[in-house]
Scaffold this active site. Structure first.
Site, PDB file in Angstrom:
ATOM      1  N   ASP A  11       5.772  20.132  -7.663  1.00  0.00           N
ATOM      2  CA  ASP A  11       6.959  20.489  -7.411  1.00  0.00           C
ATOM      3  C   ASP A  11       7.922  20.072  -8.731  1.00  0.00           C
ATOM      4  OD1 ASP A  11       6.263  21.750  -5.121  1.00  0.00           O
ATOM      5  OD2 ASP A  11       6.843  19.942  -4.004  1.00  0.00           O
ATOM      6  N   ASP A  49       2.173  16.800 -11.805  1.00  0.00           N
ATOM      7  CA  ASP A  49       2.880  16.974 -10.463  1.00  0.00           C
ATOM      8  C   ASP A  49       3.079  18.494 -10.354  1.00  0.00           C
ATOM      9  OD1 ASP A  49       4.591  16.039  -8.432  1.00  0.00           O
ATOM     10  OD2 ASP A  49       6.295  16.683  -9.754  1.00  0.00           O
TER      11      ASP A  49
END
Length: 190
Positions: free
Chosen positions: A14, A12
């Site tokens: 953020d 991922d």
């Protein structure tokens, strides 16, 4: 470029690579790497791993930033990785909001299916079996395990809140941050 999934890691963005913000990361100025995350990516690359990013970016649909802003964030990330000997091999993102009812917004597995097609190219039920998925939220992990990925939660970003809520997929490994994940993975391979 090898397309072997045995040397693939899905991250991922953020809260894992860069600091997350409640008001969205909207520009390259607001894109700030988490200490050690870029070094972790470089270490993984140097050990032969390819890095794919799978990221929900609903700020696009919400009008908080443009596709050019998103490209500028990724250019900044690439520019900071290069002197460390690191790189991102591919970036997959969902530009939608929940109301769009798309298949690519995590926790749905659409982005993972795209990654599986790019790197594994087979039609098995678990094309990402054994591929680590590293995220800071339950939705990141759910999207990956739908195709057999192995879940890893980091305590950066929303990770501590995610852990406190419970309900993590079976076998989820917990790491302080991306550098701790990389160190642990590379020690296992020795």
């Amino acid at each position: 470029m090898s397309t072997s999934s045995s040397k693939l890691i899905i991250l991922d963005r953020d809260g894992v690579i860069n600091e997350d913000r409640d008001d969205y990361v909207k520009s390259s100025d607001e894109w700030v790497p988490i200490p050690g995350s870029l070094e972790a990516i470089a270490l993984l690359n140097q050990a032969g791993y390819q890095i794919a990013i799978a990221s929900n970016q609903s700020g696009l649909a919400r009008g908080y930033f443009s596709i050019n802003d998103l490209h500028a964030m990724h250019s900044k990330m690439d520019g900071l990785l290069k002197p460390l000997g690191g790189r991102i091999d591919s970036i997959f993102f969902c530009p939608h909001v929940d109301a769009n009812a798309c298949d690519c917004r995590k926790p749905l597995p659409g982005l993972m299916k795209e990654i599986a097609l790019r790197y594994k190219k087979n039609n098995s039920k678990s094309p990402l079996e054994g591929v680590p998925i590293v995220g800071d939220s339950l939705r990141d992990l759910q999207a990956g395990i739908a195709l057999g990925a192995s879940p890893h939660l980091v305590m950066t970003g929303k990770g501590k809140k995610t852990l406190a809520k419970g309900g993590l997929p079976d076998g989820t490994e917990i790491h302080e941050d991306l550098l701790a994940f990389a160190t642990s993975l590379l020690e296992e391979k020795i």
